[in-house]
Design a protein around this motif. Sequence first.
Motif, mmCIF file in Angstrom:
data_model
loop_
_atom_site.group_PDB
_atom_site.id
_atom_site.type_symbol
_atom_site.label_atom_id
_atom_site.label_comp_id
_atom_site.label_asym_id
_atom_site.label_seq_id
_atom_site.Cartn_x
_atom_site.Cartn_y
_atom_site.Cartn_z
ATOM 1 N N ASP A 10 0.827 -1.178 -0.129
ATOM 2 C CA ASP A 10 0.098 0.092 -0.108
ATOM 3 C C ASP A 10 0.703 1.441 0.026
ATOM 4 O O ASP A 10 1.811 1.273 1.020
ATOM 5 N N ASP A 11 0.659 2.113 -1.105
ATOM 6 C CA ASP A 11 1.221 3.366 -1.087
ATOM 7 C C ASP A 11 2.595 3.145 -1.367
ATOM 8 O O ASP A 11 3.518 4.145 -1.600
ATOM 9 N N THR A 12 3.166 1.896 -1.755
ATOM 10 C CA THR A 12 4.249 1.757 -1.989
ATOM 11 C C THR A 12 4.416 1.164 -3.660
ATOM 12 O O THR A 12 5.151 1.811 -4.483
ATOM 13 N N LEU A 13 3.666 0.057 -3.605
ATOM 14 C CA LEU A 13 3.442 -0.090 -5.240
ATOM 15 C C LEU A 13 2.272 0.274 -6.039
ATOM 16 O O LEU A 13 2.250 0.335 -7.045
ATOM 17 N N LYS A 15 -1.688 2.846 -5.276
ATOM 18 C CA LYS A 15 -2.260 3.976 -4.364
ATOM 19 C C LYS A 15 -3.067 3.272 -3.253
ATOM 20 O O LYS A 15 -4.040 2.277 -3.516
ATOM 21 N N ASN A 16 -3.362 4.038 -2.177
ATOM 22 C CA ASN A 16 -3.879 3.697 -1.113
ATOM 23 C C ASN A 16 -4.558 4.896 -0.442
ATOM 24 O O ASN A 16 -5.661 4.961 -0.102
ATOM 25 N N GLU A 17 -3.542 5.464 0.384
ATOM 26 C CA GLU A 17 -4.005 6.529 0.982
ATOM 27 C C GLU A 17 -4.825 7.488 0.688
ATOM 28 O O GLU A 17 -5.848 8.189 1.453
ATOM 29 N N SER A 194 10.142 8.619 0.077
ATOM 30 C CA SER A 194 9.979 9.722 0.824
ATOM 31 C C SER A 194 8.482 10.403 0.398
ATOM 32 O O SER A 194 7.974 11.203 0.946
ATOM 33 N N ASP A 195 8.444 10.361 -0.954
ATOM 34 C CA ASP A 195 7.455 11.284 -1.648
ATOM 35 C C ASP A 195 6.269 10.678 -1.778
ATOM 36 O O ASP A 195 5.253 11.253 -2.160
ATOM 37 N N HIS A 196 6.150 9.358 -1.355
ATOM 38 C CA HIS A 196 4.565 8.619 -1.546
ATOM 39 C C HIS A 196 3.960 8.923 -0.421
ATOM 40 O O HIS A 196 4.489 9.245 0.822
ATOM 41 N N PRO A 197 2.494 9.258 -0.557
ATOM 42 C CA PRO A 197 1.805 9.325 0.398
ATOM 43 C C PRO A 197 1.577 8.552 1.400
ATOM 44 O O PRO A 197 1.744 7.229 1.275
ATOM 45 N N THR A 198 1.563 9.042 2.775
ATOM 46 C CA THR A 198 1.667 8.252 3.993
ATOM 47 C C THR A 198 0.799 8.635 5.097
ATOM 48 O O THR A 198 0.567 9.889 5.123
#
Length: 235
Positions: A10-13, A15-17, A194-198
């Motif tokens: 999630d939010d690495t591979l 979209k999720n957040e 670091s730029d992926h939504p979290t």
Amino acid sequence: MIDWIAFDADDTLWKNEEYYLEGRDRFLKILLKYGLNAADIEKFDRFEVENIQYFGYGVMSFVLSMIEIGIEITEGKIQSADIQKLISLAKEMLSQEVEVFEGVTTLLETLSANFPLMLITKGDLLHQQRKFAASGLAQYFRAIEVVSDKSSAVYDGILNRYTIEPTRFLMIGNSLRSDILPVLELGGWALHLSDHPTWSHEDDPSEKNDQERYLGVKGISQILDKLVETGLLSQ
Ligand SMILES: [Mg+2]
């Protein structure tokens, strides 16, 4: 130097957040007619974190928290039609199409030719398995582990089961709390996007980015260069 590479999902591979942020907005709109104020919104965010210990991570926990806080804020006056809307929202989120981030497929193609890849993701088992199957990425992974939490003890258990030496293990993910810090603690390598939504709960202020085995990049497109630069991948 590295025997296995593991990815968060999630939010690495994919979209999720942003789906959770949309869900939260819809929930707040539903509650507006009951006279919702800023303190109530804060309370919702707190409840969501507190409820992890009971319901774990994922959509089901998110929606149960919304129903619980909805009942509390409205002092039991929330209408069943509104609760129905929240349940529909959960079903919508659970059947949401999987949107893989740009560059992921090419990256996995390259990496899977050099290393066995593992997916380590937390949340609802059924939902995570469904997303994995729908992502079209399963062919690149040797193993998938769906866990209820990502503590260093959980990682330690996985590494033991696969007989992987921590110093020869690299974890790639967007969350400092779940993907990076516990792996560094065990002596492994960790690469942070670091730029992926979290989700704010997943950001840890005690960021240990001074460690030798901590690698930081902004996004997917920079991973290969970073691995080559660090000597973990030969060109
Ligand atoms: Mg993640």
